[in-house]
Motif scaffolding. Structure first.
Motif, PDB file in Angstrom:
ATOM      1  N   GLU A 252      -5.457   1.536   6.301  1.00  0.00           N
ATOM      2  CA  GLU A 252      -4.099   1.057   6.174  1.00  0.00           C
ATOM      3  C   GLU A 252      -3.331   1.860   5.175  1.00  0.00           C
ATOM      4  O   GLU A 252      -2.076   2.013   5.489  1.00  0.00           O
ATOM      5  CB  GLU A 252      -4.174  -0.356   5.709  1.00  0.00           C
ATOM      6  N   ALA A 253      -3.912   1.990   4.336  1.00  0.00           N
ATOM      7  CA  ALA A 253      -3.107   3.253   3.106  1.00  0.00           C
ATOM      8  C   ALA A 253      -2.502   4.250   3.453  1.00  0.00           C
ATOM      9  O   ALA A 253      -1.601   5.056   2.992  1.00  0.00           O
ATOM     10  CB  ALA A 253      -3.984   3.247   1.846  1.00  0.00           C
TER      11      ALA A 253
ATOM     12  N   ASP B 282      -7.948   0.247 -13.543  1.00  0.00           N
ATOM     13  CA  ASP B 282      -7.572  -0.085 -12.124  1.00  0.00           C
ATOM     14  C   ASP B 282      -8.035   0.713 -11.011  1.00  0.00           C
ATOM     15  O   ASP B 282      -7.398   0.842  -9.964  1.00  0.00           O
ATOM     16  CB  ASP B 282      -6.148  -0.401 -12.127  1.00  0.00           C
ATOM     17  N   GLU B 283      -8.960   1.575 -11.325  1.00  0.00           N
ATOM     18  CA  GLU B 283      -9.588   2.525 -10.106  1.00  0.00           C
ATOM     19  C   GLU B 283     -10.996   2.073  -9.918  1.00  0.00           C
ATOM     20  O   GLU B 283     -11.843   1.687 -10.670  1.00  0.00           O
ATOM     21  CB  GLU B 283      -9.473   4.067 -10.828  1.00  0.00           C
ATOM     22  N   ASP B 284     -11.178   2.203  -8.443  1.00  0.00           N
ATOM     23  CA  ASP B 284     -12.536   1.991  -8.016  1.00  0.00           C
ATOM     24  C   ASP B 284     -12.589   2.895  -6.602  1.00  0.00           C
ATOM     25  O   ASP B 284     -12.140   3.861  -6.538  1.00  0.00           O
ATOM     26  CB  ASP B 284     -12.700   0.397  -7.644  1.00  0.00           C
TER      27      ASP B 284
ATOM     28  N   PRO C  67     -16.465  -1.579  -3.441  1.00  0.00           N
ATOM     29  CA  PRO C  67     -16.278  -2.910  -4.181  1.00  0.00           C
ATOM     30  C   PRO C  67     -16.512  -4.170  -3.385  1.00  0.00           C
ATOM     31  O   PRO C  67     -16.859  -5.041  -4.060  1.00  0.00           O
ATOM     32  CB  PRO C  67     -14.615  -2.580  -4.641  1.00  0.00           C
ATOM     33  N   TYR C  68     -16.451  -4.067  -2.172  1.00  0.00           N
ATOM     34  CA  TYR C  68     -16.928  -5.385  -1.375  1.00  0.00           C
ATOM     35  C   TYR C  68     -18.202  -5.135  -0.750  1.00  0.00           C
ATOM     36  O   TYR C  68     -18.423  -3.936  -0.230  1.00  0.00           O
ATOM     37  CB  TYR C  68     -15.992  -5.792  -0.198  1.00  0.00           C
TER      38      TYR C  68
ATOM     39  N   VAL D  52      -8.825   6.644  -1.460  1.00  0.00           N
ATOM     40  CA  VAL D  52      -7.213   6.748  -0.758  1.00  0.00           C
ATOM     41  C   VAL D  52      -6.361   7.885  -1.207  1.00  0.00           C
ATOM     42  O   VAL D  52      -6.061   8.684  -0.524  1.00  0.00           O
ATOM     43  CB  VAL D  52      -6.532   5.398  -1.058  1.00  0.00           C
ATOM     44  N   GLU D  53      -6.790   8.048  -2.608  1.00  0.00           N
ATOM     45  CA  GLU D  53      -5.941   9.409  -3.224  1.00  0.00           C
ATOM     46  C   GLU D  53      -6.545  10.561  -2.565  1.00  0.00           C
ATOM     47  O   GLU D  53      -5.627  11.742  -2.308  1.00  0.00           O
ATOM     48  CB  GLU D  53      -6.018   9.277  -4.590  1.00  0.00           C
TER      49      GLU D  53
ATOM     50  N   HIS E 105      -6.247  -5.090 -19.609  1.00  0.00           N
ATOM     51  CA  HIS E 105      -5.514  -3.825 -19.219  1.00  0.00           C
ATOM     52  C   HIS E 105      -4.421  -3.542 -20.524  1.00  0.00           C
ATOM     53  O   HIS E 105      -3.899  -2.637 -20.616  1.00  0.00           O
ATOM     54  CB  HIS E 105      -4.606  -4.025 -18.190  1.00  0.00           C
TER      55      HIS E 105
ATOM     56  N   PHE F  84      -1.987   4.931  -5.483  1.00  0.00           N
ATOM     57  CA  PHE F  84      -2.663   3.741  -5.301  1.00  0.00           C
ATOM     58  C   PHE F  84      -3.780   3.258  -6.237  1.00  0.00           C
ATOM     59  O   PHE F  84      -4.715   3.769  -6.579  1.00  0.00           O
ATOM     60  CB  PHE F  84      -3.579   4.068  -3.730  1.00  0.00           C
ATOM     61  N   ARG F  85      -3.538   2.088  -6.721  1.00  0.00           N
ATOM     62  CA  ARG F  85      -4.486   1.280  -7.742  1.00  0.00           C
ATOM     63  C   ARG F  85      -4.648  -0.049  -7.288  1.00  0.00           C
ATOM     64  O   ARG F  85      -3.959  -0.693  -6.364  1.00  0.00           O
ATOM     65  CB  ARG F  85      -3.619   1.571  -9.013  1.00  0.00           C
ATOM     66  N   LYS F  86      -5.451  -0.677  -8.012  1.00  0.00           N
ATOM     67  CA  LYS F  86      -5.924  -2.057  -7.906  1.00  0.00           C
ATOM     68  C   LYS F  86      -4.717  -2.870  -8.757  1.00  0.00           C
ATOM     69  O   LYS F  86      -4.228  -2.407 -10.008  1.00  0.00           O
ATOM     70  CB  LYS F  86      -7.275  -2.399  -8.637  1.00  0.00           C
TER      71      LYS F  86
ATOM     72  N   ILE G   1      -9.721  -8.401  -3.902  1.00  0.00           N
ATOM     73  CA  ILE G   1      -9.179  -7.585  -4.625  1.00  0.00           C
ATOM     74  C   ILE G   1      -7.801  -7.288  -4.068  1.00  0.00           C
ATOM     75  O   ILE G   1      -7.379  -6.911  -2.902  1.00  0.00           O
ATOM     76  CB  ILE G   1     -10.061  -6.329  -4.559  1.00  0.00           C
TER      77      ILE G   1
ATOM     78  N   TYR H 154      -4.961  -4.503  -3.919  1.00  0.00           N
ATOM     79  CA  TYR H 154      -4.496  -3.033  -4.066  1.00  0.00           C
ATOM     80  C   TYR H 154      -3.007  -3.049  -3.765  1.00  0.00           C
ATOM     81  O   TYR H 154      -2.500  -3.848  -2.991  1.00  0.00           O
ATOM     82  CB  TYR H 154      -5.238  -2.195  -3.033  1.00  0.00           C
TER      83      TYR H 154
ATOM     84  N   TYR I 175       0.786  -1.033   0.084  1.00  0.00           N
ATOM     85  CA  TYR I 175       0.092   0.041   0.013  1.00  0.00           C
ATOM     86  C   TYR I 175       0.818   1.181   0.015  1.00  0.00           C
ATOM     87  O   TYR I 175       0.570   2.250  -0.435  1.00  0.00           O
ATOM     88  CB  TYR I 175      -0.974   0.028   1.181  1.00  0.00           C
ATOM     89  N   ASN I 176       1.889   1.210   0.812  1.00  0.00           N
ATOM     90  CA  ASN I 176       2.928   2.268   0.979  1.00  0.00           C
ATOM     91  C   ASN I 176       4.325   1.873   0.510  1.00  0.00           C
ATOM     92  O   ASN I 176       4.593   0.811   1.160  1.00  0.00           O
ATOM     93  CB  ASN I 176       2.804   3.009   2.346  1.00  0.00           C
TER      94      ASN I 176
ATOM     95  N   VAL J 139     -12.463   2.549  -3.636  1.00  0.00           N
ATOM     96  CA  VAL J 139     -11.219   2.555  -2.585  1.00  0.00           C
ATOM     97  C   VAL J 139     -10.173   3.155  -3.063  1.00  0.00           C
ATOM     98  O   VAL J 139      -9.605   4.126  -2.263  1.00  0.00           O
ATOM     99  CB  VAL J 139     -10.796   1.051  -2.335  1.00  0.00           C
ATOM    100  N   THR J 140      -9.594   2.902  -4.390  1.00  0.00           N
ATOM    101  CA  THR J 140      -8.488   3.865  -4.728  1.00  0.00           C
ATOM    102  C   THR J 140      -8.786   5.321  -4.971  1.00  0.00           C
ATOM    103  O   THR J 140      -7.850   6.032  -4.570  1.00  0.00           O
ATOM    104  CB  THR J 140      -7.981   3.335  -6.203  1.00  0.00           C
TER     105      THR J 140
ATOM    106  N   LYS K 107       1.316   1.760  -7.846  1.00  0.00           N
ATOM    107  CA  LYS K 107       1.900   2.236  -9.330  1.00  0.00           C
ATOM    108  C   LYS K 107       2.444   3.275  -9.374  1.00  0.00           C
ATOM    109  O   LYS K 107       2.355   4.097  -8.514  1.00  0.00           O
ATOM    110  CB  LYS K 107       0.535   1.433 -10.120  1.00  0.00           C
TER     111      LYS K 107
ATOM    112  N   ILE L 292      -9.319  -0.269   4.371  1.00  0.00           N
ATOM    113  CA  ILE L 292      -8.119  -0.304   3.347  1.00  0.00           C
ATOM    114  C   ILE L 292      -7.640   1.038   3.305  1.00  0.00           C
ATOM    115  O   ILE L 292      -6.462   1.345   3.273  1.00  0.00           O
ATOM    116  CB  ILE L 292      -8.528  -0.720   2.088  1.00  0.00           C
TER     117      ILE L 292
END
Lengths: 129, 347
Positions: free
Chosen positions: B97-98, B49-51, B85-86, B57-58, A71, A108-110, A120, A122, A14-15, B53-54, A125, B94
């Motif tokens: 934590e991030a 790859d964005e949802d 997403p869940y 976080v950003e 992708h 922060f991405r999937k 999922i 995470y 994550y970090n 959650v992402t 990137k 999440i």
């Protein structure tokens, strides 16, 4: 990737959490508990990387793993963080935008997912600065 | 209760956009008349790859980085969204934590259509105001869903905003909040269904207008204020027409509505919608100025807030991307790319 394996390294995914040897001023990512240069003289402390660096080299993935076929095409590169460590990561840009030496920053991405029902994943990137 | 307010804020908008004309052409509709009827020209599209959650976080990282806040001071994280997403497994853990806020905090996800984020603000105000926690993080984040070909598809966008709520070092004080809630079947998504259903024109008068106007008027009565006492008004923006009409009905001018009116080039970011308008206003508001923000969530309810900007706001400028910077220089995509990014194409 299994759920336990992902969970164990979750903080570092994550970090950009690594380590720093205060004896020889070397930074490590992923974290090292012992400095391979200084050995027993090394003093290791945790270090949170700023997340900025430059793209050292890259390739274009046209045939990705099955779970991320949507992708493609995507850029996979080696990033050198400003503090020194190098890591492999997906670079979020079109293949035409990618350029060796370009400044990047972490986002922060999937990263992927187990399946439609599964976990999922995470993580980090990089995007063009 | 001690005074509480906004210590910092952060926004996030994906870089991709799709034009309303592109969607209309795909479905054989008249883009010109849709643009004019909705007053929306393009909308944001998440990357593949964005949802929720992402995006959350950003936005949270932007809010924390803007003021270099120690994340361990955060005692509660609540994320409002209708696209977590869940179904079971919190977005907020999440995020925690991030941003490095774990493990000594409480966290939960909120869902109230487009107003889960402002419900999170109120929950944080209560915890902070009562002294139970030092700082709270309230997030509104969505990658909004609209079925292919449905009217919602022209506006359902992606974006998020995070507010750090505290008692001291305030950039803006929340002087009052007022809510209005009823059981209104104007919009819903059943468990396991990928896209929401809505009551068509029924979503207007009895839902959006009744609740948002009731909450905004209630707030003004409670605080003995009138539209002339405010410098800005921010209303939930499901499209451009609704907030413009509601602002007029309440007695606000276009000048008061303009700075927080982000929907024409962003679309409806659902839980992030009103909060995005607030963030856009905070980007340029001067100390002493007053903002009335009212969210709306189908189902239905509205949370209204009286926000007074303080001197500290100047310290936050240019420390994180502004909403107008996030809206600048987008990458436009075709309907096919949009469908791929949104997972509308099954491979």
């Amino acid at each position: 990737m299994t759920v336990p394996r992902f969970w164990r390294k979750l903080k570092h995914r994550y970090n950009l959490l690594g380590t720093h040897c205060t004896t020889c001023e070397t930074y490590y990512y992923p974290p090292r508990k012992i400095c391979p240069k200084c050995r027993r003289r090394g003093e290791i402390e945790p270090h949170r990387f700023k997340g900025e660096g430059k793209l050292l080299t890259y390739t274009i993935i046209q045939n990705p793993p099955e779970k991320i076929t949507a992708h493609a095409p995507y850029v996979l590169g080696i990033v050198e963080l400003d503090e020194g460590p190098r890591l492999t990561s997906q670079i979020i840009c079109s293949p035409e935008e990618a350029e060796i030496g370009m400044r990047v920053r972490s986002v922060f991405r999937k990263i992927g997912e187990e399946s439609a029902e599964g976990m999922i994943y995470y993580g980090t990137k990089f995007v063009k600065l | 209760m001690d005074s509480v307010g906004i210590v910092s804020y952060g926004a996030y908008i994906p870089r991709y956009r799709i034009k309303v004309d592109e969607i209309a052409e795909t479905w054989g509709e008249d883009g010109d008349s849709i643009r004019k009827s909705l007053w929306v020209f393009e909308k944001s599209v998440p990357d593949i790859d964005e949802d929720t959650v992402t995006i959350a976080v950003e936005a949270a990282r932007s809010a924390i980085g803007r003021r270099e806040i120690d994340p361990l001071r955060i005692g509660a994280i609540y994320t409002g969204s209708e696209s977590h997403p869940y179904v079971v497994k919190p977005t907020s853990t999440i995020v925690a934590e991030a941003i490095g806020a774990t493990p000594l905090l409480t966290a939960a996800d909120f869902e109230f259509a487009c107003k889960g984020g402002t419900a999170a603000i109120q929950a944080c105000m209560g915890l902070v105001g009562s002294g139970m926690i030092d700082l709270g993080l309230a997030i509104g984040s969505d990658v909004a869903q609209g079925a292919p070909g449905d009217a919602l598809e022209y506006t359902a966008a992606a974006g998020g905003v995070a507010l750090v709520i505290g008692r001291s070092e305030l950039a803006a004080e929340i002087e009052a909040t007022y809510s209005l809630t009823t059981d209104m079947p104007d919009f819903w998504r059943r468990d396991g269904m990928p896209y929401p259903e809505h009551g068509g024109r029924f979503t207007g008068e009895p839902a959006y207008f009744r609740h948002i106007i009731g909450a905004a008027q209630g707030l003004m009565e409670k605080t003995s204020t009138t539209p002339g006492d405010y410098d800005y008004v921010v209303l939930h923006q499901p499209n451009g027409k609704f907030p413009m009409r509601a602002a007029r009905m309440l007695g606000f001018t276009e000048r008061q509505l303009g700075p927080g009116f982000v929907v024409p080039h962003l679309g409806n970011t659902y839980s992030g919608s009103a909060m995005m308008g607030l963030a856009a206003v905070l980007d340029l508001a001067e100390p002493g100025e007053r903002i009335l923000m009212a969210s709306f969530g189908s189902g239905a309810g509205s949370d209204a807030f009286l926000v007074r900007v303080l001197d500290e706001i100047r310290e936050l400028r240019e420390k994180a991307p502004s909403v107008s910077e996030l809206l600048k220089d987008p990458t436009y995509v075709s309907y096919a790319t949009y469908a791929r990014h949104k997972g509308k194409m099954k491979m």
